[in-house]
Design an enzyme around this catalytic site. Structure first.
Site, PDB file in Angstrom:
ATOM      1  CB  VAL A 233      -0.962  -0.006   1.211  1.00 66.73           C
ATOM      2  CG1 VAL A 233      -1.605   1.361   1.405  1.00 66.73           C
ATOM      3  CG2 VAL A 233      -2.029  -1.062   1.009  1.00 66.73           C
TER       4      VAL A 233
ATOM      5  CG  ASP B  65       9.561  -0.125   5.511  1.00 70.68           C
ATOM      6  OD1 ASP B  65       8.439  -0.242   4.974  1.00 70.68           O
ATOM      7  OD2 ASP B  65      10.028  -0.974   6.293  1.00 70.68           O
TER       8      ASP B  65
ATOM      9  CG  LEU C 180      -4.096  -0.659  -3.074  1.00 65.93           C
ATOM     10  CD1 LEU C 180      -3.508  -2.045  -3.069  1.00 65.93           C
ATOM     11  CD2 LEU C 180      -2.992   0.357  -3.221  1.00 65.93           C
TER      12      LEU C 180
ATOM     13  CG  ASN D 284     -11.370  -5.687   2.438  1.00 60.07           C
ATOM     14  OD1 ASN D 284     -11.573  -5.246   1.313  1.00 60.07           O
ATOM     15  ND2 ASN D 284     -10.183  -5.688   3.004  1.00 60.07           N
TER      16      ASN D 284
ATOM     17  CG  PHE E 132     -15.091 -10.272  -5.380  1.00 60.52           C
ATOM     18  CD1 PHE E 132     -14.068 -10.688  -4.524  1.00 60.52           C
ATOM     19  CD2 PHE E 132     -14.884  -9.129  -6.130  1.00 60.52           C
ATOM     20  CE1 PHE E 132     -12.885  -9.969  -4.431  1.00 60.52           C
ATOM     21  CE2 PHE E 132     -13.704  -8.404  -6.050  1.00 60.52           C
ATOM     22  CZ  PHE E 132     -12.703  -8.816  -5.196  1.00 60.52           C
TER      23      PHE E 132
ATOM     24  CB  CYS F 284      -6.756  -7.580   2.673  1.00 59.55           C
ATOM     25  SG  CYS F 284      -5.443  -6.376   2.429  1.00 59.55           S
TER      26      CYS F 284
END
Ligand code: NAD
Length: 433
Positions: free
Chosen positions: A11, A30, A151, A209, A250, A261
């Site tokens: 992401v 990071d 995304l 989700n 889906f 996720c």
């Protein structure tokens, strides 16, 4: 605008690169120094179509930089995105360690007003808690916003550049306007920027989700029944998809969803329900059906070989949790391969992008082939696990000539049953007899 993105994973790297592509000065942060070193050289640690070109261009034009120095990145930026991981804890809740750790460090580094934006997927109420954590570290003013990301890995750049919608959770209108400006280049064709309160934004991400995952588990449950009653899930899918109230996305039966996720977000939402004394019955079933899909696939293989798997050789096509990514987090390939290995099978596998990840997970316990055909040398069966495009139209004659037994277990329904059977294969798929 000067932007920092903390957490340079799937992401953060995509968001940071796309913000740079639209003219912003972006520093990606990071704590993994190896990752930062390779990114500085333009080497992208993930497989994501279109991303290398954007990173390379923006590195060259000096709009995109990479660092491990969070303090300097915060001082330089007006808007700071948090895009660190929120994996599952042992009790199913989201592990928010990195979110709070980074929040504290941002608070300590602040030298003036900042807009802090949570892009990681976090349970409802996390942003309020984070606000308190940051407040303890700084006297400077700040706004805290939620901006969940929608995304899809494998199409992440496209999704980020052309989002269906942007969701901004804000309790302050002026701060929300800063994000609206930032996203303006990506929503020129009219996709809405929904400005809602912070809790609603946090919840919206989980709801979306969970709903998509529920569609997959629903179809898998129907597919199981199709096998019992002799119906064809593929024709059922087409018939359902044509209904404008349902739509086509889906609805594919298969080995279930994986990735970083859906599985973790469902468990986190079930956990949030439990905390609020609300039993999330549908989502528990979604999780159960999903976990069962990989095991049912193994059962079918065991049944075919009359439970005598020892020393059988299986060629595996596809390891990543879905096509067009190298990500193997929670991939169905893992429980399937682990089960077969523990029953004494030999596995030779190929994935167009997931080989490095596979090495980390399986080490020398499986053999990795240089292409998909090489997996099939003396194989007792092909296991099709991830539906990469390159596997859709293979040379079946060549496959048959290499295999010890011409058997295909197709976990993604990508082949036509009558066609492969005519060519002499024994063929198993999901929800079709
Ligand atoms: P990821 O694991 O690929 O990346 C997370 C990055 O954060 C890693 O590079 C890690 O080194 C870094 N990090 C961890 N702790 C840090 C710290 N203390 N300081 C600095 N960096 C630190 O994760 P991801 O897939 O990019 O997901 C990030 C978040 O976005 C998660 O909450 C996820 O649920 C959410 N999300 C993911 C997707 C997706 O498709 N992957 C889509 C939408 C939302």
């Amino acid at each position: 605008m000067n932007i920092a993105v903390v957490g340079t994973g799937y992401v953060g790297l995509v968001a940071g690169s796309c913000f740079a592509e639209s003219g912003n000065d972006v520093v990606c942060v990071d704590n993994n120094s190896e990752k930062i070193e390779s990114l500085r050289k333009g080497v992208i640690p993930i497989y994501e179509p279109g991303l290398p070109e954007i990173v390379e261009r923006n590195l060259r034009d000096e709009r995109l930089t990479f660092t491990t120095d969070l303090d300097a990145a915060v001082k330089k930026s007006l808007v700071i995105f948090l895009a660190v991981g929120t994996p599952t804890s042992a009790d199913g809740s989201a592990d928010l360690t990195a979110v709070f750790e980074v929040g504290k460090a941002i608070g300590r580094a602040m030298d003036r007003y900042k807009v802090i934006v949570v892009k990681s997927t976090v349970p409802v109420g996390t942003s309020s808690r984070l606000r308190e954590v940051i407040k303890k570290e700084t006297k400077h003013p700040f706004d805290l916003l939620s901006n969940p990301e929608f995304l899809k890995q494998g199409a992440a750049v496209d999704d980020f550049m052309k989002p269906d919608r942007v969701v901004v959770g804000a309790d302050d209108v002026r701060a929300a306007e800063i994000l609206r400006d930032l996203y303006a280049p990506f929503v020129r064709t009219g996709s809405p920027v929904l400005i809602v309160d912070v809790r609603t934004a946090e919840m919206l991400k989980y709801a979306a989700n969970a709903f998509l995952a529920a569609r997959i588990s629903f179809m898998n449950e129907i597919a199981t029944l199709c096998e019992q009653v002799g119906a064809d899930i593929e024709m059922i899918r087409k018939g359902m998809a044509a209904d404008s109230r349902i739509g086509p996305a889906f609805l594919f039966a298969g080995l279930g969803f994986g990735g970083s996720c859906f599985p973790k977000d469902i468990r986190a939402l079930v956990h949030t329900g439990r905390e609020h004394k609300h039993d999330m019955k549908i989502l528990q079933a979604v999780d159960q059906v999903n976990t069962g899909q990989a095991l049912r696939f193994v059962d079918r293989i065991r049944t075919h070989f009359q439970d005598n798997i020892r020393d059988k050789r299986f060629g595996v096509w596809g390891l990543a949790f879905k096509p067009a990514t190298n990500d193997m987090r929670d991939a169905p390939s893992i429980p399937i391969i682990e089960n077969l290995l523990s029953a004494g099978a030999h596995i030779t596998a190929y994935d167009p992008a997931g080989m490095e990840e596979a090495k980390k997970i399986f080490g020398s316990r499986i053999t990795l082939a240089s292409n998909n055909y090489n997996c099939l040398e003396s194989a007792d069966a092909l296991l099709l696990i991830t539906e990469w495009q390159a596997f859709r139209n293979p040379n079946f004659e060549r496959m048959k000539s290499m295999m010890r037994q011409p058997i295909i277990f197709d976990g993604r329904n990508i082949y036509d049953p009558s066609q492969v059977r005519e060519m002499g294969f024994t063929y198993y798929s999901i929800g079709r007899v």
